[in-house]
Write a protein that holds these residues in place. Structure first.
Motif, PDB file in Angstrom:
ATOM      1  N   SER A   3      -4.266   5.422  -2.482  1.00  0.00           N
ATOM      2  CA  SER A   3      -5.394   6.241  -2.211  1.00  0.00           C
ATOM      3  C   SER A   3      -5.026   7.414  -2.584  1.00  0.00           C
ATOM      4  O   SER A   3      -3.923   7.988  -2.485  1.00  0.00           O
ATOM      5  CB  SER A   3      -5.655   5.974  -0.668  1.00  0.00           C
ATOM      6  N   SER A  35     -11.418  -5.142  -0.569  1.00  0.00           N
ATOM      7  CA  SER A  35     -11.991  -6.533  -0.253  1.00  0.00           C
ATOM      8  C   SER A  35     -12.056  -7.190  -1.462  1.00  0.00           C
ATOM      9  O   SER A  35     -12.038  -8.416  -1.572  1.00  0.00           O
ATOM     10  CB  SER A  35     -13.131  -6.486   0.236  1.00  0.00           C
ATOM     11  N   TYR A  36     -12.082  -6.627  -2.755  1.00  0.00           N
ATOM     12  CA  TYR A  36     -12.268  -7.248  -3.961  1.00  0.00           C
ATOM     13  C   TYR A  36     -10.675  -8.152  -4.241  1.00  0.00           C
ATOM     14  O   TYR A  36     -10.751  -9.115  -4.729  1.00  0.00           O
ATOM     15  CB  TYR A  36     -12.466  -6.310  -5.148  1.00  0.00           C
ATOM     16  N   ILE A  37      -9.807  -7.411  -4.193  1.00  0.00           N
ATOM     17  CA  ILE A  37      -8.457  -7.774  -4.594  1.00  0.00           C
ATOM     18  C   ILE A  37      -7.735  -8.646  -3.480  1.00  0.00           C
ATOM     19  O   ILE A  37      -7.103  -9.532  -3.741  1.00  0.00           O
ATOM     20  CB  ILE A  37      -7.539  -6.512  -4.883  1.00  0.00           C
ATOM     21  N   HIS A  54      -8.901 -11.289  -2.425  1.00  0.00           N
ATOM     22  CA  HIS A  54      -9.114 -12.681  -2.441  1.00  0.00           C
ATOM     23  C   HIS A  54      -7.827 -13.353  -3.048  1.00  0.00           C
ATOM     24  O   HIS A  54      -7.570 -14.523  -2.820  1.00  0.00           O
ATOM     25  CB  HIS A  54     -10.354 -12.828  -3.292  1.00  0.00           C
ATOM     26  N   CYS A 106      -6.614   0.024   7.118  1.00  0.00           N
ATOM     27  CA  CYS A 106      -7.648  -0.399   6.355  1.00  0.00           C
ATOM     28  C   CYS A 106      -7.195  -1.558   5.650  1.00  0.00           C
ATOM     29  O   CYS A 106      -7.727  -2.723   5.582  1.00  0.00           O
ATOM     30  CB  CYS A 106      -7.962   0.523   5.329  1.00  0.00           C
ATOM     31  N   GLY A 157      -4.385   4.856   5.815  1.00  0.00           N
ATOM     32  CA  GLY A 157      -4.858   3.752   4.796  1.00  0.00           C
ATOM     33  C   GLY A 157      -4.273   2.259   5.016  1.00  0.00           C
ATOM     34  O   GLY A 157      -4.831   1.308   5.008  1.00  0.00           O
ATOM     35  N   THR A 183      -0.534  -5.220 -10.653  1.00  0.00           N
ATOM     36  CA  THR A 183      -1.764  -4.948 -10.822  1.00  0.00           C
ATOM     37  C   THR A 183      -1.950  -3.653  -9.692  1.00  0.00           C
ATOM     38  O   THR A 183      -1.304  -3.562  -8.622  1.00  0.00           O
ATOM     39  CB  THR A 183      -2.582  -5.877  -9.917  1.00  0.00           C
ATOM     40  N   TYR A 184      -2.645  -2.793 -10.139  1.00  0.00           N
ATOM     41  CA  TYR A 184      -3.120  -1.368  -9.600  1.00  0.00           C
ATOM     42  C   TYR A 184      -4.416  -1.050  -9.243  1.00  0.00           C
ATOM     43  O   TYR A 184      -5.420  -1.309 -10.104  1.00  0.00           O
ATOM     44  CB  TYR A 184      -2.623  -0.106 -10.509  1.00  0.00           C
ATOM     45  N   THR A 185      -4.754  -0.785  -7.897  1.00  0.00           N
ATOM     46  CA  THR A 185      -6.098  -0.544  -7.688  1.00  0.00           C
ATOM     47  C   THR A 185      -6.056   0.564  -6.718  1.00  0.00           C
ATOM     48  O   THR A 185      -5.153   0.928  -5.923  1.00  0.00           O
ATOM     49  CB  THR A 185      -6.759  -1.798  -7.177  1.00  0.00           C
ATOM     50  N   HIS A 186      -7.355   0.909  -6.237  1.00  0.00           N
ATOM     51  CA  HIS A 186      -7.509   1.889  -5.320  1.00  0.00           C
ATOM     52  C   HIS A 186      -8.215   1.207  -4.083  1.00  0.00           C
ATOM     53  O   HIS A 186      -8.454   0.170  -4.022  1.00  0.00           O
ATOM     54  CB  HIS A 186      -8.484   3.081  -5.559  1.00  0.00           C
ATOM     55  N   ILE A 187      -7.922   1.910  -2.702  1.00  0.00           N
ATOM     56  CA  ILE A 187      -8.003   1.222  -1.598  1.00  0.00           C
ATOM     57  C   ILE A 187      -9.386   0.780  -1.310  1.00  0.00           C
ATOM     58  O   ILE A 187      -9.780  -0.280  -0.619  1.00  0.00           O
ATOM     59  CB  ILE A 187      -7.464   2.316  -0.437  1.00  0.00           C
ATOM     60  N   ASN A 188     -10.501   1.333  -1.913  1.00  0.00           N
ATOM     61  CA  ASN A 188     -11.693   1.089  -1.733  1.00  0.00           C
ATOM     62  C   ASN A 188     -12.056  -0.492  -2.333  1.00  0.00           C
ATOM     63  O   ASN A 188     -12.735  -1.308  -2.168  1.00  0.00           O
ATOM     64  CB  ASN A 188     -12.744   1.800  -2.529  1.00  0.00           C
ATOM     65  N   ALA A 189     -11.302  -0.869  -3.392  1.00  0.00           N
ATOM     66  CA  ALA A 189     -11.524  -2.119  -3.772  1.00  0.00           C
ATOM     67  C   ALA A 189     -10.586  -3.311  -3.212  1.00  0.00           C
ATOM     68  O   ALA A 189     -10.325  -4.322  -3.557  1.00  0.00           O
ATOM     69  CB  ALA A 189     -10.917  -2.029  -5.391  1.00  0.00           C
ATOM     70  N   TYR A 244       0.867  -1.287   0.074  1.00  0.00           N
ATOM     71  CA  TYR A 244       0.083  -0.052   0.138  1.00  0.00           C
ATOM     72  C   TYR A 244       0.857   1.325   0.026  1.00  0.00           C
ATOM     73  O   TYR A 244       1.797   1.299   0.794  1.00  0.00           O
ATOM     74  CB  TYR A 244      -1.013  -0.033   1.344  1.00  0.00           C
TER      75      TYR A 244
END
Lengths: 414, 674
Positions: free
Chosen positions: B509, B538-540, B542, B568, B565, B530-536, B482
């Motif tokens: 974030s 729980s998706y990532i 897994h 989280c 963050g 892989t790039y994502t934001h903190i809201n996702a 993160y």
């Protein structure tokens, strides 16, 4: 009929292109579309309800396939199917009543009519039971076979036939009329669910409460504003809800109503939750097991709330109740949005090129639209029918949907 | 525990024999040993010697100290011999605290009082020879070999810094005595220097000298108190302010000590009081360990005070969040042009420090390590350009200088905990400079100290962490991180170099989006990302098998204080049963404790929340400050509870979060004699 088909195609296209998003809008559009489908449906003489159901199912199947993630569409299709079934039942009930009366009045052929009233009385009773009384173990046990319940058109003399024909004509028009009336009521319900939910706001928000929410939900907004109108003064933390940043919109709306609002980043949710009394969020759909499909990020909030024993309240209209049980909802009931929400397209596009690196680019960007919150993290649902526990959702769903419609699929015969 | 015990038995079998053998059985071996090493002390009570210590805490007598202490005792024996015929006056000064026994006074008066008395006891023992007095003999051997609980190292250091000023006055036997006490904690070469000092000091036990020293000490104390008051405005507890109080107390005790005297005291009271002191030491030590409360910005009085001294002209932000009144929040960007215009006027500020301050202010330098290194390098440069003004002592003047630099940097941006630790280290080094050094020598020694700190505590520590962490990466792993942590990045790159096949998930974030920079560097090196934001999250989560996180600091209750963050992410990982590994250099550990992210935090610029880069149409929050109902909150840090953390990887190895206080204690002790 062709104009209806055009309407359907138009709506399907909009759903596919995600022009219509949000459960409220899509629910309303679906209901309106189905209403026009029904009003344009030509009614056969026999099994009118069956014809209507088939027509609705045909359209509903297309709509659901257009955007399977938009569960509200499926919900409304099922609701309409349920309405048709109910109206059919009640109309047959009244018809049988009428029939029984007519049978009682003309007594030229007593032998033939001898057993029918009794039978229809039984059917009537069953119908009345199934419509009026909630399904229970007792009803299941007492259930009368379909053959008995299904009213048989009287096939006596020509005189009675002609009479019953005209009667049926009226009935058919009446059924259609009733169904459309009921759908209108449904549309109205969808429109006014916010008011009914926000009426309960004062019961849940007290003075000096600190509330946290994420993103924007119209229901949440109305809920908070209703509490403010009752002169409760409280404070709201709004997490901005990346990547849509709808929290900014919500914050602006709340501030315009005079509510003390603080906008925080999504990452600060855990830091702030320890000073929060209640989390109130909207939902995209509520599943039958009490789980919630909600805008992305809500699961994080729910976990944080659980950690700090903060009540996690979901406000949602009943059109968001989905009779399906989720399986792997994080993946199957999710929508992956455009990466450009997260990364400037120009900066990393070379890394995301599927042509290079043998078809597997170095960089993937994941931008899901929804989160799944398991029922154990939810403290309370507030719907337009009141507050409910997650474990009670299955029961609410049984009120709104009939079990035959869980899978919206035309029978292969038709 | 076992690990710790085993080496002790190897290194110093004597101690173990003494500790675990019954008193009756012990004497013969102990005697032979101690006779060999310590001719002047009586050996029979040796078992008792270690017993009090071990009853306090078995961990507190680490073996190397004893080994070195033995060496030292043999070295210092001549001094003791010189000292044995102690002057009557010394008796007096020594007796006083005993006569006016007051535990707190003794505690705060600290060992300058105690060690002369011990010396006296040794002397009296020589003459009286009271063999049954177990404690005395303990003092006899412990005087130089000081079997004081090792945890007192910190307190001693404080004293040395406090008395460090006294160290300037070369004849202060008080300070030298305390120095002797610190010897166990001091490495060989320092020890040598100090022994010389001690010899020097003890050889001149003159009345005038002592009183002069006393007066000097009082002056010192007052000055230090002033400095402390000044510095109290600063957020960080610093070595000098910490040292000021003991110095003050010491001065007081010394001051009224000559007034009360009862001739030759009986040894019995001495023993009891001394024993108590021995017992109390850890407690006193703990008292010292408590960090000073930081400045609370809702305290109007002190804020006003601080403002008057401020170099940077800052204006308070409007629409403050009520919950965070205690933290400073200024309108961003207003100070920068102001400071830039003052660049050439900032008389007391060294340009390199000024530059670093501006870089902090503008956000050009961020990240714990980067900020710390920049600060230390600036200090190094400043020290290089430093000349002692006439009639001032380098030690004091330089400390004051550094303090003023630090308060300037605090005004630019609140210090991170790692920086606080580095400053404490530097001040310690300055305070401990042998006064025999010339200015240029002192400067170069400080500069090399700074280099060594950067090298050992940051650069090499990172390498060690990378080595440790790489063992936790297996083929096929999906590693999540993160934000942007320098050490985590190094871990990934190193594992990639080793040819491990893994995928990295970079979670990011708003508002800083530091992850994008990390992502760019990782992708450039050919890592699969892989790039994502903190809201996702729980998706990532897994698909993730391990979570690597950096930390700004690790607090002694195991709380990880890090970029907002992090908590989280750790929470989501915990919910999905994914192990969370925190990578953090040990110099970032701090003995402070924290339960939430609100009591201590840093507020960032709220304006960046209202604007989303690349989304021009998101303008709902423009002119947010006009509406008093709306506040924007931009937190910088949050606190991750320790139960979300599976493991902390430091340069001392991999440990559970419950072991953080151990590292803090051990590290701080070591920290003193880097």
């Amino acid at each position: 009929m062709p104009d209806v088909q055009a309407l359907v195609n138009d709506f399907v296209l909009k759903l596919k292109r995600r022009k219509i998003e949000g459960s409220h809008a899509s629910a309303q559009h679906t209901a309106e579309l189905l209403r026009s489908v029904i009003s344009h449906q030509r009614m056969p003489y026999t099994n009118q309800a069956g014809a209507l159901i088939d027509a609705v199912k045909a359209v509903g199947e297309q709509l659901i396939a257009a955007n399977p993630v938009e569960l509200a569409v499926g919900n409304i299709v099922r609701r309409v199917l349920h309405i048709i079934r109910e109206e059919d039942l009640s109309s047959t009930a009244t018809a049988i009543e009428g029939l029984g009366l007519s049978a009682g009045s003309d007594d030229d052929d007593e032998g033939q009519h001898e057993d029918r009233p009794a039978l229809s009385a039984a059917a009537l009773a069953a119908a009345a039971r199934s419509t009026l009384r909630a399904p229970s173990l007792q009803t299941l046990l007492e259930d009368i076979p379909d053959s008995a319940a299904a009213p048989q058109p009287p096939s006596s003399g020509g005189d009675s036939e002609g009479k019953s024909k005209s009667d049926k004509n009226i009935r058919s028009r009446k059924l259609k009329h009733d169904v459309i009336e009921a759908i209108n009521e449904l549309i109205q319900d969808i429109d006014t669910c916010h008011e009914q939910i926000s009426e309960q706001a004062v019961e849940h928000i007290h003075q000096n409460e600190v509330i946290l929410t994420l993103g924007r939900s119209r229901t949440v907004k109305e809920f908070l504003c209703a509490a403010k109108e009752k002169n409760r003064s409280f404070r709201v933390f709004v997490a901005e809800g990346a990547p849509r940043y709808q929290g900014h919109v919500l914050a602006k709306e709340l501030v315009s109503k005079g509510i003390q609002t603080t906008v925080i980043t999504d990452s600060a949710v855990f830091a702030m939750i320890s000073r929060v009394n209640m989390v109130i969020v909207g939902a995209h759909a509520i599943m039958a097991n009490g789980g919630v499909i909600a805008p992305v990020g809500i699961n994080m909030v729910a976990l944080a709330a659980q950690r700090h024993a903060v009540p996690f309240v979901v406000v949602a209209g009943s059109h968001k109740l989905c009779p399906l049980y989720p399986h792997n909802p994080e993946v199957l009931l999710n929508d992956l949005k455009c990466p450009s929400d997260l990364l400037d397209f120009g900066e990393f596009s070379d890394c995301m090129d599927f042509g290079s690196h043998g078809g597997s680019p170095l960089l993937h960007v994941v931008n899901p639209a929804f989160d799944y919150v398991p029922p154990k993290l939810v403290s309370l649902f507030i719907t337009d029918t009141g507050g409910h526990n997650p474990s009670y959702m299955y029961r609410l769903i049984a009120d709104y949907y009939s079990a035959d419609d869980l899978v919206v699929k035309r029978r292969s015969t038709s | 525990m076992d690990l710790r015990r085993a080496p002790r038995t190897v290194i110093d079998p004597k101690v173990r024999q003494v500790g675990f053998v019954t008193p009756g059985a012990a004497p013969p071996p102990a005697r032979s040993h101690s006779v060999a090493t310590d001719a002047c002390s009586t050996s029979p009570p040796a078992p008792d010697l270690s017993l009090p210590g071990s009853s306090i805490s078995p961990v507190m007598i680490p073996p190397p100290r004893h080994a070195s202490a033995d060496g030292l005792s043999s070295l210092t024996r001549p001094a003791a011999a010189v000292h044995v015929p102690a002057s009557p006056l010394r008796h007096d000064t020594v007796q006083i605290p005993i006569g006016s026994y007051n535990p707190s006074e003794i505690l705060l008066g600290s060992s300058p009082m105690i060690s002369p008395s011990s010396r006296l006891d040794a002397g009296s023992e020589f003459s009286d020879e009271v063999p049954t007095s177990a404690w005395l003999s303990r003092r006899g051997s412990g005087k130089f070999a000081s079997s004081f609980p090792a945890s007192s190292g910190e307190m001693m250091a404080m004293k040395t810094t406090g008395g460090g000023g006294g160290g300037n006055t070369p004849k202060s036997s008080l300070t030298t005595a305390s120095v002797v006490k610190t010897l166990p904690g001091v490495s060989e070469k320092d020890g040598g220097a100090l022994i010389e000092m001690q010899n020097e000091g003890t050889s001149k036990p003159q009345k005038q000298k002592t009183s002069k020293a006393e007066r000097r000490a009082i002056q010192e104390a007052q000055r230090a108190a002033k400095a402390a008051a000044k510095e109290a405005g600063g957020v960080k507890p610093s070595a000098s302010s910490g040292g000021a109080i003991p110095a003050l107390k010491q001065g007081k005790v010394v001051k009224h000590s000559p007034q009360k005297k009862d001739g030759p005291q009986v040894t019995a009271p001495v023993t009891t009081s001394e024993k108590k002191v021995v017992d109390r030491l850890p407690e006193k030590d703990r008292k010292k360990d408590v960090p000073h409360p930081r400045m609370q910005f809702d305290d109007k009085h002190r804020v006003e005070k601080a403002k008057r001294r401020a170099v940077v002209n800052q204006s308070e932000a409007r629409n403050r969040v009520e919950l965070f009144r205690h933290l400073p929040q200024y309108i961003h960007g207003t100070q920068l042009p102001d400071l830039e215009s003052k660049f050439f006027q900032l008389d007391p500020m060294h340009p390199s420090v000024c530059k670093v301050g501006l870089q902090y202010l503008s956000g050009d330098i961020s990240g714990g390590n980067a900020r710390c290194i920049a600060m230390l390098l600036a200090f190094k440069e400043a020290i290089g350009d430093y000349t002692t003004p006439p009639e001032k002592a380098l030690v004091r003047d330089l400390t004051a200088k550094i303090s003023s630099y630090v308060s300037f940097l605090i005004e630019c941006r609140p210090l991170s905990i790692s920086m606080g630790n580095a400053i404490r280290f530097l001040k310690n080094r300055i305070a401990k400079l042998p006064h025999t050094l010339s200015e240029s020598e002192a400067k170069s020694s400080l500069q090399s100290d700074i280099d060594r700190f950067i090298n050992e505590k940051i650069v090499i520590a990172d390498k060690v962490i990378v080595r440790h962490a790489v063992t936790k990466i297996r083929d096929g792993d999906v590693l999540l991180t993160y934000g942007s942590s320098s050490v985590v990045e190094m871990i990934f790159l190193y594992a990639h170099e080793l040819g491990k096949h893994f995928r990295v998930v970079v979670v990011d974030s708003r508002p800083n989006l530091e992850g994008q920079a990390l992502l760019r560097r990782l992708v450039a090196k050919g890592l699969n990302c892989t790039y994502t934001h903190i809201n996702a999250i729980s998706y990532i989560m897994h698909e993730v098998t391990r979570v690597f996180l950096g930390a700004s600091s690790v607090l002694s209750n195991g709380t990880v204080y890090s970029r907002v963050g992090t908590a989280c992410v750790a929470m989501a990982a915990h919910a999905f049963q994914v192990p969370v590994l925190i990578c953090c250099e040990a110099y970032k550990f701090h003995e402070r404790v924290q339960l939430d992210s609100i009591c201590s935090n840093e507020l960032g610029d709220p304006d960046v929340i209202s604007m989303v880069p690349g989304r021009k149409y998101l303008n709902h929050l423009d002119n947010w400050a006009d509406n008093e109902n709306l506040q924007l909150l931009n937190l910088t840090y949050d606190a991750t509870p320790s139960d979300y953390v599976s493991m902390i990887i430091t340069d001392y190895g991999m440990l559970p979060p419950t072991s953080v206080p151990v590292i803090v204690r051990e590290y701080r002790r070591e920290h003193l004699w880097i």
